[in-house]
Design an enzyme around this catalytic site. Structure first.
Site, mmCIF file in Angstrom:
data_model
loop_
_atom_site.group_PDB
_atom_site.id
_atom_site.type_symbol
_atom_site.label_atom_id
_atom_site.label_comp_id
_atom_site.label_asym_id
_atom_site.label_seq_id
_atom_site.Cartn_x
_atom_site.Cartn_y
_atom_site.Cartn_z
ATOM 1 N N ASP A 7 0.824 -1.154 -0.019
ATOM 2 C CA ASP A 7 -0.012 0.154 0.081
ATOM 3 C C ASP A 7 0.920 1.425 0.041
ATOM 4 O O ASP A 7 2.163 1.019 -0.124
ATOM 5 C CB ASP A 7 -1.106 -0.089 1.102
ATOM 6 C CG ASP A 7 -0.602 0.376 2.536
ATOM 7 O OD1 ASP A 7 0.791 0.641 2.726
ATOM 8 O OD2 ASP A 7 -0.997 0.279 3.257
ATOM 9 N N THR A 66 2.948 -0.808 8.765
ATOM 10 C CA THR A 66 3.365 -1.710 9.796
ATOM 11 C C THR A 66 3.864 -3.366 9.124
ATOM 12 O O THR A 66 4.487 -3.807 9.861
ATOM 13 C CB THR A 66 2.589 -1.823 10.907
ATOM 14 O OG1 THR A 66 1.267 -2.334 10.276
ATOM 15 C CG2 THR A 66 2.302 -0.686 11.458
ATOM 16 N N HIS A 97 10.550 -23.667 9.129
ATOM 17 C CA HIS A 97 9.285 -24.249 10.011
ATOM 18 C C HIS A 97 7.891 -24.185 9.476
ATOM 19 O O HIS A 97 7.245 -25.106 9.678
ATOM 20 C CB HIS A 97 9.568 -23.577 11.508
ATOM 21 C CG HIS A 97 10.609 -23.816 12.224
ATOM 22 N ND1 HIS A 97 10.838 -23.834 13.667
ATOM 23 C CD2 HIS A 97 11.767 -24.428 11.867
ATOM 24 C CE1 HIS A 97 12.083 -24.016 13.903
ATOM 25 N NE2 HIS A 97 12.706 -24.367 12.951
HETATM 26 C C1 RB5 Z 1 -1.789 2.999 6.501
HETATM 27 O O1 RB5 Z 1 -1.796 4.294 6.916
HETATM 28 C C2 RB5 Z 1 -1.487 2.019 7.181
HETATM 29 O O2 RB5 Z 1 -2.477 1.721 8.445
HETATM 30 C C3 RB5 Z 1 -1.184 0.717 6.753
HETATM 31 O O3 RB5 Z 1 -0.202 0.965 5.793
HETATM 32 C C4 RB5 Z 1 -0.752 -0.587 7.762
HETATM 33 O O4 RB5 Z 1 0.448 -0.242 8.474
HETATM 34 C C5 RB5 Z 1 -1.818 -1.233 8.226
HETATM 35 O O5 RB5 Z 1 -1.603 -2.206 9.139
#
Ligand code: RB5
Length: 144
Positions: A7, A66, A97
């Site tokens: 994303d 993240t 694993h």
């Molecule tokens: C986008 O702002 C963020 O929420 C996405 O990239 C991700 O970290 C979601 O888990």
């Protein structure tokens, strides 16, 4: 063939990973997104997951801010085992694993140098084929 997806939070890191794949002449298919403009990560998780389910791609790399949301989305798909890694030890262990078929990374968590080493480890580590690991994967894949 490696399937790539991200994303907006993972776009910049995906570009670094593309540089690595091209340098190493590792074939890949980029399923987007194509900029840092805000998009919905489940769409890209699904595109990469489907490429693996169909056999078009052998492994995938998914990146969001993240790595959490995109791995949660991918792990809802049958046969997909997406591992969120922030270190090389985990990347190696999840191949040996869990026979993980997708590596998830956080573009806002790991820097490009570490991320490329994690990718290199993930792509170059084989599943152990140990009976106990296969049995556990079968339990994950079973509907019960
Ligand atoms: C986008 O702002 C963020 O929420 C996405 O990239 C991700 O970290 C979601 O888990």
């Amino acid at each position: 063939m490696i399937a790539l997806g991200c994303d907006h939070g993972g776009y910049e890191l995906k570009q670094e990973i593309i540089k690595y794949l091209e340098e190493k002449k590792i074939p890949y298919k980029d399923f987007g997104c194509d900029s840092t403009q805000s998009v919905d990560y489940p769409i890209y998780a699904r595109k990469v997951g489907r490429a693996i389910q169909s056999g078009e791609c052998e492994k995938g790399i998914l990146i969001c801010g993240t790595g959490i949301g995109i791995s949660i989305a991918a792990n809802k798909m049958k046969g997909i085992r997406a591992a969120l890694c922030t270190d090389c030890f985990s990347a190696e262990a999840t191949r040996q694993h869990n026979d993980a078929n997708i590596l998830a990374l956080g573009g806002r968590v790991v820097g490009p140098g570490l991320a490329v080493k994690i990718v290199d480890t993930f792509l170059h580590t084989e599943f152990s084929h140990d009976e106990r690991h296969q049995r556990r994967i079968n339990l994950i894949e079973s509907d019960e």
